[in-house]
Structure formats: structure tokens, C-alpha cells
Write a protein that holds these residues in place. Structure first.
Motif, mmCIF file in Angstrom:
data_model
loop_
_atom_site.group_PDB
_atom_site.id
_atom_site.type_symbol
_atom_site.label_atom_id
_atom_site.label_comp_id
_atom_site.label_asym_id
_atom_site.label_seq_id
_atom_site.Cartn_x
_atom_site.Cartn_y
_atom_site.Cartn_z
ATOM 1 N N UNK A 1 70.893 104.825 37.778
ATOM 2 C CA UNK A 1 71.940 103.847 37.424
ATOM 3 C C UNK A 1 72.811 104.367 36.287
ATOM 4 N N UNK B 1 68.354 91.367 48.079
ATOM 5 C CA UNK B 1 69.627 91.373 47.376
ATOM 6 C C UNK B 1 69.825 90.050 46.667
ATOM 7 N N UNK C 1 80.964 93.657 38.760
ATOM 8 C CA UNK C 1 79.587 93.810 39.241
ATOM 9 C C UNK C 1 79.549 94.746 40.458
ATOM 10 N N UNK D 1 70.392 91.948 37.174
ATOM 11 C CA UNK D 1 71.750 92.016 37.685
ATOM 12 C C UNK D 1 72.039 93.413 38.212
ATOM 13 N N UNK D 2 71.866 94.385 37.361
ATOM 14 C CA UNK D 2 72.055 95.751 37.814
ATOM 15 C C UNK D 2 70.682 96.324 38.115
ATOM 16 N N UNK D 3 70.473 96.630 39.375
ATOM 17 C CA UNK D 3 69.139 97.039 39.783
ATOM 18 C C UNK D 3 69.079 98.506 40.130
ATOM 19 N N UNK D 4 67.903 99.039 40.018
ATOM 20 C CA UNK D 4 67.687 100.436 40.339
ATOM 21 C C UNK D 4 67.051 100.532 41.705
ATOM 22 N N UNK D 5 67.906 100.494 42.725
ATOM 23 C CA UNK D 5 67.332 100.646 44.052
ATOM 24 C C UNK D 5 67.926 101.861 44.717
#
Lengths: 148, 148
Positions: free
Chosen positions: B98, A16, B85, A1-5
Motif C-alpha cells: 500500500x 469489500x 478513496x 478504509x485502506x486495506x492491504x489486499x
């Protein structure tokens, strides 16, 4: 869900997941990778539900001081005369004395000017903002150092 | 147009010219004559059009830290999961690393927690707010002294 991009072009190329729609602020965050960050403290002094003084009211007082007219000040700030009038009215009710006064008559008709109290409120407000920036600088600088 | 009338019961009895309607904030200014004024500095750090960190995002991070869940944090703040989100996503794009990470698996499924960087952002943000209040105190006290 929370991504490190990564921010920037990689981010746009990255797959995405939900939600698909990229918001304007996200696009901006991506496209403005090198835009200079800004730190702002917005001061509001409230009394009950009323805002006695805040950023919008201070801008209005300054515009009145500059133009000598509530109509011109409202126009300069892109607000209706009615809204400008209500903001001034609220301030005049919240402070001990009016912040604005109207001089009637004269060759070109009346003009609207700040009272001594109005001038002091603006001066103090702007000074408080600067002092807040100075006071918070150590921490805001630390946060700036954590931005990409 | 701009009149010098008193706050409180006299104001309500005073003849009113345009505009006739008394707004909620004006009623409040009148009725809350003795309510204690509040001074608040709201800090926003922007990058381009994106708000890297501000009052709403900080509240969200604190709610995530408290609940260990984005869903619960969103619910606690009365915002949609989608909005929460997006706020997290914007922060994750604006900062070097993050601010939030998700641990998956485990007996009760994954949980969402603040990263070291996320914790530092919250700590610095709250400290900057306090420091701003202290820094601006001389001027905000002066403004408070000008209120009714």
C-alpha cells in the motif's frame, strides 16, 4: 478504509467495504495483473490559458502531414472538422508563423500541408518526449520496480 | 481557411471567416501575448487501463502527507472523499505494498499517512518530472523560441 489486499483473483474474492462498486479502472488493475506497464510523459507548452502545443495538436499535425487534408486528418483522429480547425487556428496564433498552410487550386483542388515551422515543431516535440523519457528513466524504472 | 494573421489587437480587428466564434483559449492566446509560456511534462505510469501513478494521484499523496487525513486531503484538492478513496485504492492495488496506511485509535482518532513505499513513489515521481524537463530542455527551448 485502506486495506492491504492482493491484486488479482484474491482481490475479487476479498470482502469489500465501501464503496461497493468496482470501477472499470480497478477491474482493469485487477484483471491486467500481468499487462506490461507503460510510462508516458505528455508534453504541453502553454501560453496563458492556450495550449500552444500538446499531444492532441501534435497528433493532428502529423495526421495533416500524412493525409494532406484537414478534413481527412480530423476524420482519422475522430474529431470534428471544426475542432481540428480551431486547434490549427490556436497554433497559428501562438507561433511566429503558421504551422499549416493551404495550397489552393490544382487539378484535385487545394491541399493542407505543414509549413517548415510546423514540421520543426512536430520534430522537436517528438524529440522532447523521447528525451524526457530518457531523462526520467532512472526514476520511472524505480517506480516500475515497485509495481506488482 | 488557415490564415496568417497576427496575434494581439490586429487579430481581433482582422476579418474572421468560419468559424465566427472565438473560443476562450483563442481569446486567451490573443490577450496573453506577453504572458510567459510554460513547459510541462505530465508523467503517467499505466498498467492496463489503470493509472498506477499520475499527476492527480501524486497531488493526492502529497496532500495526505501534509494533512494526515484522506478527508482533509480530498477537501484541499476539491475532490470528493469517494474519489480520493478510489484513487488510493487503485494505487494500493497497483503497487506491491500500500502507498497509504491508516493508524486507528489514539487520543484524536486515527490518521492516514504515506507508507515508506508511498513516500518513495512521490519522491521518484517528482524527480522523474524534473529529470524529464532537463532531458527535454534543448527541444522545448527550441519550441519556445518559435512562439510569438
Amino acid at each position: 478504509m485502506v486495506r492491504d489486499y492482493n491484486c488479482g483473483s484474491e482481490a475479487e474474492a476479498a470482502p469489500r467495504t465501501t464503496p461497493d462498486r468496482v470501477t472499470r479502472s480497478q477491474q482493469s488493475a485487477m484483471s491486467s495483473k500481468r499487462s506490461k506497464p507503460e510510462v508516458r510523459f505528455r508534453l504541453r507548452i502553454t501560453k496563458g490559458d492556450a495550449i500552444a502545443i500538446g499531444p492532441g495538436k501534435t497528433d493532428l499535425l502529423e495526421a495533416i502531414a500524412k493525409t494532406g487534408s484537414l478534413t481527412s486528418a480530423a476524420k482519422a483522429l475522430g474529431m470534428s472538422y471544426r475542432r481540428a480547425w480551431l486547434l490549427v487556428d490556436t497554433m497559428n496564433q501562438c507561433f511566429r508563423e503558421p504551422v499549416v498552410t493551404t495550397t489552393s487550386g490544382g487539378a484535385r483542388g487545394g491541399s493542407t500541408v505543414l509549413t517548415e515551422l510546423g514540421l520543426e515543431v512536430v520534430r522537436r516535440y517528438r524529440h522532447a518526449e523521447s528525451a524526457a523519457l530518457s531523462g526520467g528513466k532512472r526514476d520511472t524504472d524505480a517506480i516500475l520496480g515497485l509495481l506488482r
